[in-house]
Design a protein around this motif. Structure first.
Motif, PDB file in Angstrom:
ATOM      1  N   PHE A  91       0.859  -1.194   0.000  1.00 54.74           N
ATOM      2  CA  PHE A  91       0.000   0.000   0.000  1.00 54.74           C
ATOM      3  C   PHE A  91       0.892   1.239   0.000  1.00 54.74           C
ATOM      4  CE2 PHE A  91      -2.343   3.359   2.225  1.00 54.74           C
ATOM      5  CZ  PHE A  91      -3.568   3.342   1.578  1.00 54.74           C
ATOM      6  N   THR A  93       1.892   5.031   0.528  1.00 51.68           N
ATOM      7  CA  THR A  93       1.450   6.173   1.341  1.00 51.68           C
ATOM      8  C   THR A  93       2.030   7.490   0.835  1.00 51.68           C
ATOM      9  OG1 THR A  93       3.306   5.910   2.849  1.00 51.68           O
ATOM     10  CG2 THR A  93       1.261   4.763   3.420  1.00 51.68           C
ATOM     11  N   VAL A 249      -9.162   0.779   4.586  1.00 51.12           N
ATOM     12  CA  VAL A 249      -8.745   2.022   5.232  1.00 51.12           C
ATOM     13  C   VAL A 249      -9.966   2.568   5.951  1.00 51.12           C
ATOM     14  CG1 VAL A 249      -7.975   4.399   4.913  1.00 51.12           C
ATOM     15  CG2 VAL A 249      -6.898   2.555   3.597  1.00 51.12           C
ATOM     16  N   LEU A 320      -4.898   1.841   8.519  1.00 48.93           N
ATOM     17  CA  LEU A 320      -4.856   0.809   7.479  1.00 48.93           C
ATOM     18  C   LEU A 320      -5.026  -0.543   8.159  1.00 48.93           C
ATOM     19  CD1 LEU A 320      -4.120  -0.017   4.481  1.00 48.93           C
ATOM     20  CD2 LEU A 320      -1.771  -0.239   5.303  1.00 48.93           C
TER      21      LEU A 320
END
Ligand code: MN
Ligand code: MN
Length: 368
Positions: A91, A93, A249, A320
């Protein structure tokens, strides 16, 4: 997934000896900590690039899922490698990232990612991760096996450095001297020029797989909007290649509560993207534990254990959440109670049945 006897953590469920032998980590008189301050740990550093990990070594309760925080500087690549014991869910960021992954049918796919985008690489599939552009990138890697270590992956430079040059010459059909200047040990973080945009074709030309490895999560509308917050969610039903992992999320306003619940089919790994939260864990037999989580902290909820998440800070925060199953399931306490008669509830709690007239008649996922 109902595995009853194998002490193996990597089959999608929790790692404990389910049903028969209690897991020593979670069967003591008290629950062990379920929190690890990942971003405060040192990890493996190379200039401005780093990898920090949370495995059973750092967080013993986290048998079903491991996680890594990785930052790569411009021109840096996490070299070509694979993982023998875990699938990888990533993921982004911060910054821009490019991945190229190969499957057993010889397909390779190159994808570019920005913040809020994610990838899934099935266990054992070879891949490489590059920073795109002239700014650093940061991403979280989550693995469906808590015993997995990012620092024990199978890297291409490590392998090539160990094989006899004559064997390499025969293997690739080139002179043995071709390998004179190849690395003598694992490279791990490789440095070079900034990758071209659009991506140059592979040696074999483009030969892309039937299922993509990329999913854009946060650029979409939320999966659901609640009193107090929002949820983005992706499991195998939206992202078919992701057969062993689900990602969420949660955005929560100050005071918002992700209500008391458990997951029948998966363990849960949490990483605080921003904000302050209190997480509670219920472990049966009178055992209960709270932890305060701040940005960069990780928490782990064993499969089937009760838990809740509350935003205890003054700002809207995001967390998350990744599960080690490609099929999302939850049972919320509000829903469970709504599914009972007043008579059952009155007897169970030893109070008047009318008490339950004021309880929710349906599921409450989040509230404030
Ligand atoms: Mn990897
Ligand atoms: Mn949960």
């Amino acid at each position: 997934m109902f595995i009853t006897t194998y002490p193996v953590s990597s089959e999608g469920g929790s790692s404990s000896f389910q049903n028969n032998v209690p897991d020593p980590v979670t069967s003591g008189a008290e629950l062990p900590t379920f929190k690890f301050e990942l971003e405060k740990s040192e990890g493996r550093v190379d200039g401005g690039s780093f990898g920090k990990e949370a495995t059973v070594v750092q967080l013993p309760i986290s048998k079903g899922i491991a996680g890594v925080s990785m930052r790569l500087e411009p021109g840096v690549m996490r070299e070509m490698h694979w993982h023998a014991t875990a699938a990888e869910w990533g993921f982004v960021t911060e910054g821009l990232v490019r991945t190229t992954v190969i499957d057993p049918a010889g397909h390779s796919e190159t994808n570019d990612f920005g913040p809020g985008d994610l990838w899934y690489f099935p266990r054992g599939h070879g891949h490489v991760i590059e920073t795109l552009g002239d700014k650093p990138c940061h991403f979280l890697l989550v693995f469906d096996n808590g015993y997995f270590s990012e620092f024990g992956t199978f890297s291409i430079s490590d392998w090539i450095s160990l094989v006899d040059k004559n064997t390499l010459a025969k293997n690739f059909g080139v002179p043995a001297s071709t390998f004179d200047n190849f690395p003598k040990k694992e490279v791990y973080f490789a440095k070079g020029k900034t990758p071209a945009v659009p991506a140059p074709a592979p040696l074999q030309g483009w030969k892309t797989p039937p299922l993509t490895h990329k999913y854009s999560l946060l650029s979409q509308d939320p999966f659901e909007v609640f009193e107090g917050g929002k949820e983005w969610r992706v499991d195998g039903s939206q992202f078919p290649i992701s057969t062993t992992m689900t990602g969420v999320v949660l955005e929560m306003e100050p005071g918002a509560l992700r209500t008391l619940h458990w997951h029948p089919n998966a363990a849960e790994w949490q990483y605080v993207l921003g904000g302050q939260f209190e997480v509670t864990l219920f472990g049966s037999k009178g055992r209960f534990r709270k932890e305060a989580l701040n940005q960069g902290d990780v928490a782990y909820m064993p499969q089937g254990f009760g838990h809740s998440i509350e935003n205890t800070g003054g700002e809207t925060g995001r967390i998350l959440i990744v599960f080690n199953s490609g099929h999302y399931q939850t049972i919320d306490l509000t829903q469970w109670i709504a599914g009972q008669s007043r008579d059952i509830l009155a007897t169970n709690f030893g109070v008047d049945a009318s008490v339950f007239d004021k309880f929710p008649k349906k599921d409450v996922f989040m509230t404030k």
